[in-house]
Design a protein around this motif. Structure first.
Motif, PDB file in Angstrom:
ATOM      1  N   ARG A  45       0.820  -1.213   0.000  1.00  0.00           N
ATOM      2  CA  ARG A  45       0.000   0.000   0.000  1.00  0.00           C
ATOM      3  C   ARG A  45       0.857   1.268   0.000  1.00  0.00           C
ATOM      4  N   SER A  46       2.147   1.100   0.081  1.00  0.00           N
ATOM      5  CA  SER A  46       3.046   2.247   0.093  1.00  0.00           C
ATOM      6  C   SER A  46       3.106   2.901  -1.281  1.00  0.00           C
ATOM      7  N   PRO A  47       3.139   4.228  -1.347  1.00  0.00           N
ATOM      8  CA  PRO A  47       3.309   4.902  -2.642  1.00  0.00           C
ATOM      9  C   PRO A  47       4.678   4.648  -3.255  1.00  0.00           C
ATOM     10  N   ASN A  48       5.605   4.091  -2.474  1.00  0.00           N
ATOM     11  CA  ASN A  48       6.938   3.791  -2.983  1.00  0.00           C
ATOM     12  C   ASN A  48       7.071   2.343  -3.456  1.00  0.00           C
ATOM     13  N   ASN A  49       5.941   1.619  -3.490  1.00  0.00           N
ATOM     14  CA  ASN A  49       5.919   0.228  -3.902  1.00  0.00           C
ATOM     15  C   ASN A  49       5.132   0.119  -5.208  1.00  0.00           C
ATOM     16  N   ARG A  50       5.742  -0.515  -6.188  1.00  0.00           N
ATOM     17  CA  ARG A  50       5.083  -0.714  -7.481  1.00  0.00           C
ATOM     18  C   ARG A  50       5.128  -2.183  -7.860  1.00  0.00           C
ATOM     19  N   ASP A  51       3.956  -2.729  -8.095  1.00  0.00           N
ATOM     20  CA  ASP A  51       3.841  -4.130  -8.503  1.00  0.00           C
ATOM     21  C   ASP A  51       4.535  -5.078  -7.525  1.00  0.00           C
ATOM     22  N   GLY A  52       4.442  -4.742  -6.241  1.00  0.00           N
ATOM     23  CA  GLY A  52       4.940  -5.643  -5.213  1.00  0.00           C
ATOM     24  C   GLY A  52       6.374  -5.445  -4.795  1.00  0.00           C
ATOM     25  N   VAL A  53       7.081  -4.484  -5.398  1.00  0.00           N
ATOM     26  CA  VAL A  53       8.459  -4.216  -5.004  1.00  0.00           C
ATOM     27  C   VAL A  53       8.653  -2.713  -4.808  1.00  0.00           C
ATOM     28  N   PHE A  54       9.589  -2.363  -3.924  1.00  0.00           N
ATOM     29  CA  PHE A  54       9.905  -0.959  -3.701  1.00  0.00           C
ATOM     30  C   PHE A  54      10.841  -0.452  -4.795  1.00  0.00           C
ATOM     31  N   VAL A  55      10.725   0.828  -5.086  1.00  0.00           N
ATOM     32  CA  VAL A  55      11.530   1.437  -6.142  1.00  0.00           C
ATOM     33  C   VAL A  55      12.190   2.696  -5.609  1.00  0.00           C
ATOM     34  N   ALA A 184      15.081  -1.411  24.309  1.00  0.00           N
ATOM     35  CA  ALA A 184      14.783  -0.460  23.248  1.00  0.00           C
ATOM     36  C   ALA A 184      13.861  -1.065  22.187  1.00  0.00           C
ATOM     37  N   LYS A 185      13.116  -0.185  21.532  1.00  0.00           N
ATOM     38  CA  LYS A 185      12.323  -0.583  20.378  1.00  0.00           C
ATOM     39  C   LYS A 185      13.199  -0.549  19.123  1.00  0.00           C
ATOM     40  N   PHE A 186      12.754  -1.290  18.105  1.00  0.00           N
ATOM     41  CA  PHE A 186      13.443  -1.356  16.826  1.00  0.00           C
ATOM     42  C   PHE A 186      12.656  -0.538  15.806  1.00  0.00           C
ATOM     43  N   PHE A 187      13.288   0.483  15.262  1.00  0.00           N
ATOM     44  CA  PHE A 187      12.666   1.344  14.261  1.00  0.00           C
ATOM     45  C   PHE A 187      13.230   0.947  12.897  1.00  0.00           C
ATOM     46  N   VAL A 188      12.328   0.508  11.997  1.00  0.00           N
ATOM     47  CA  VAL A 188      12.780  -0.106  10.753  1.00  0.00           C
ATOM     48  C   VAL A 188      11.946   0.393   9.577  1.00  0.00           C
ATOM     49  N   PRO A 189      12.500   0.345   8.357  1.00  0.00           N
ATOM     50  CA  PRO A 189      11.692   0.645   7.167  1.00  0.00           C
ATOM     51  C   PRO A 189      10.640  -0.437   6.929  1.00  0.00           C
ATOM     52  N   LEU A 190       9.644  -0.098   6.113  1.00  0.00           N
ATOM     53  CA  LEU A 190       8.531  -1.010   5.856  1.00  0.00           C
ATOM     54  C   LEU A 190       9.003  -2.396   5.418  1.00  0.00           C
ATOM     55  N   GLY A 191       8.387  -3.406   5.967  1.00  0.00           N
ATOM     56  CA  GLY A 191       8.656  -4.787   5.584  1.00  0.00           C
ATOM     57  C   GLY A 191       9.651  -5.485   6.473  1.00  0.00           C
ATOM     58  N   ILE A 192      10.585  -4.754   7.056  1.00  0.00           N
ATOM     59  CA  ILE A 192      11.623  -5.381   7.871  1.00  0.00           C
ATOM     60  C   ILE A 192      11.049  -5.893   9.188  1.00  0.00           C
ATOM     61  N   GLY A 193       9.937  -5.338   9.605  1.00  0.00           N
ATOM     62  CA  GLY A 193       9.283  -5.852  10.804  1.00  0.00           C
ATOM     63  C   GLY A 193       8.950  -7.328  10.686  1.00  0.00           C
ATOM     64  N   ALA A 194       8.662  -7.798   9.461  1.00  0.00           N
ATOM     65  CA  ALA A 194       8.355  -9.218   9.267  1.00  0.00           C
ATOM     66  C   ALA A 194       9.568 -10.088   9.595  1.00  0.00           C
ATOM     67  N   HIS A 195      10.764  -9.622   9.230  1.00  0.00           N
ATOM     68  CA  HIS A 195      11.977 -10.368   9.600  1.00  0.00           C
ATOM     69  C   HIS A 195      12.084 -10.467  11.119  1.00  0.00           C
TER      70      HIS A 195
END
Length: 373
Positions: A45-55, A184-195
Motif C-alpha cells: 500500500r506504500s506509494p513507494n511500492n510498485r507491482d509488489g516491489v519498492f523502487v 529499546a524498540k526497533f525502528f525499521v523501514p517497511l517490511g523489515i518488521g516481518a523479519h
C-alpha cells in the motif's frame, strides 16, 4: 556483503562455486528472515511500492559489466589481495559504558554500526556483532577486526534503527541478543518488521515506517528518510524498504546515511529535516559497475554538504568487511582529500572510539590517521 556483491554482479557465485552456496546455507534458514508472503501487507500500500516491489525515487543505472568482467570481479571480491586487508591489526578502543549520554556524540563500532547520542538519547544504528555478514557462519565476508566491545557491555539504548535488510546491516544474532539485553524498540523501514517477528521480536517493540514518516521517543523524533539502494536476503529482492534516518532532538540533529548511492533526495532531506550537526555517511564498497547504490568518498562529502552547511562528518561503511575490490584504506584517504577541498570537518575514530562535539566548536574532534600505522 558477499551474497549481495555476487548477486549484484550477475550471480557469479554459482559459476565460481557450483553448489557451494547452497551447501553453505544449510542450517541457516532463520537468518534468511521472512518470506515474501510474510512481508506482504502494508508494504504494497506504500506509494513507494510498485507491482509488489519498492523502487528508488531516482532510478539506479543498470550494472555496466560484461559477463567476463562479472566473473573477474567476483574472483577479486572472493579472493582479495593484500591491499584489501589492513597491514597490521586494527587498533581498537574499549568504550566506557559509564559515560552519560551526551548532546552530540558518536561511537563507531566498525562498518555501519554506530551509537549516536543526541540530546541525552542513545540510538544504535545497523548493529552487526557477528563474525561474518552472511546467512552462513562458515562462509561470507569475515571481519577484518574484532568487535571493540561485547553487546552485553553496551550502555542502555533508547532506540535501534535499521537502514535495510542486507546481512551487513541486519544481523539475526545481533538482533536477537539485543532483544534480550536491551529494552529499546526497533525502528525499521517497511517490511523489515516481518523479519524481526520471524525472529520472535515482540510486535510491540517494532515500529515500521515509510519514507518521510516519523515516530517519537520522548522529545526525540526519528524520521525514516529516502535512500538510493535496494534490499533482499538471498533470493528475493526489493520486497522490503531501504532508508536513511534523520534523528531530531530538541537541540541537535544527526543524519545516518545507512547504505546508499548519491541521490538528489539529500537536498530535500536537508531542507525538510536539517541542517544536521552530525552526519554518518557511507564511504566504502564502491565500484564503477554499481555507481548509484553505493557512494564513493567524494559522493559522501557532496551528500554531507547537501544536508548541512557546518556539521561534522564521520565516515562509516568501511574498514570492517571486504565488500568491494578497492584497497582497504582508500575510502578514508579519498574522503579526507575531498573534505579538505570542500572545507568539511571530518572525524576519523578508531573502532570503539567515542567522538563528542558541540556544533559551534571543533574541540574534541579527532582526525587520527590510525589506519596508516
Amino acid at each position: 556483503m558477499f551474497w549481495r556483491a555476487t548477486r549484484l554482479i550477475g550471480g557469479t557465485a554459482a559459476v565460481v562455486g557450483g553448489g557451494w552456496a547452497l551447501r553453505a546455507l544449510q542450517g541457516a534458514p532463520s537468518a534468511l528472515g521472512a518470506s515474501p508472503v510474510e512481508i506482504d501487507g502494508r508494504t504494497k500500500r506504500s506509494p513507494n511500492n510498485r507491482d509488489g516491489v519498492f523502487v528508488n525515487l531516482e532510478p539506479a543505472s543498470a550494472i555496466s559489466l560484461s559477463r567476463q568482467e562479472q566473473f573477474m570481479l567476483a574472483r577479486e571480491v572472493i579472493g582479495g589481495g593484500s591491499v584489501q586487508h589492513p597491514s597490521a591489526p586494527v587498533p581498537l578502543v574499549t568504550p566506557d559504558p559509564s559515560v552519560p549520554a551526551g548532546d552530540l556524540a558518536a561511537t563507531w563500532y566498525g562498518h555501519s554500526s554506530v551509537l549516536i547520542e543526541v540530546d541525552g538519547y542513545r540510538i544504535l544504528a545497523d548493529p552487526i556483532w557477528s563474525d561474518r555478514c552472511s546467512p552462513s557462519r562458515a562462509v561470507g565476508p569475515q571481519r577484518l577486526h574484532p568487535v571493540p566491545v561485547e553487546l552485553e557491555a553496551l550502555p542502555a539504548i533508547d532506540a535501534v534503527i535499521i537502514s535495510h535488510d542486507h546481512y551487513d546491516h541486519l544481523d539475526v544474532d545481533t538482533i536477537k541478543q539485543l532483544a534480550l539485553t536491551q529494552r529499546a524498540k526497533f525502528f525499521v523501514p517497511l517490511g523489515i518488521g516481518a523479519h524481526l517477528r520471524t525472529w520472535h521480536i515482540p510486535a510491540d517493540r517494532i515500529v515500521e515506517l515509510d519514507w518521510n514518516e516519523s515516530a517519537h521517543l520522548g522529545e526525540l523524533e526519528l524520521v525514516c528518510t529516502p535512500a538510493r539502494h535496494f534490499s533482499g536476503r538471498f533470493l528475493t529482492r526489493d520486497v522490503t524498504l531501504w532508508s536513511s534516518w534523520a534523528i531530531i532532538g530538541p537541540r541537535h540533529r544527526a543524519f545516518f546515511g545507512g547504505d546508499t548511492g548519491y541521490t538528489k533526495s539529500f537536498t530535500d532531506i536537508g531542507v525538510d529535516y536539517g541542517p544536521f550537526d552530525l552526519t554518518l555517511m557511507p564511504v566504502g564498497a564502491y565500484h564503477p559497475g554499481w555507481p548509484d547504490i553505493h557512494m564513493n568518498p567524494e559522493d559522501a562529502v557532496r551528500a554531507h554538504r547537501d544536508v548541512t552547511d557546518a556539521g561534522l562528518l564521520v565516515p562509516i561503511h568501511w574498514a570492517t568487511f571486504r565488500l568491494a575490490p578497492h584497497p582497504w584504506s582508500e575510502p578514508v584517504e579519498r574522503l579526507l582529500t575531498a573534505a579538505e577541498g570542500e572545507g568539511v570537518l571530518v572525524a576519523t575514530p578508531r573502532p570503539g572510539q567515542r567522538i563528542e562535539r558541540e556544533p559551534e566548536s571543533e574541540a574534541a574532534v579527532t582526525l587520527d590517521p590510525w589506519w596508516r600505522t
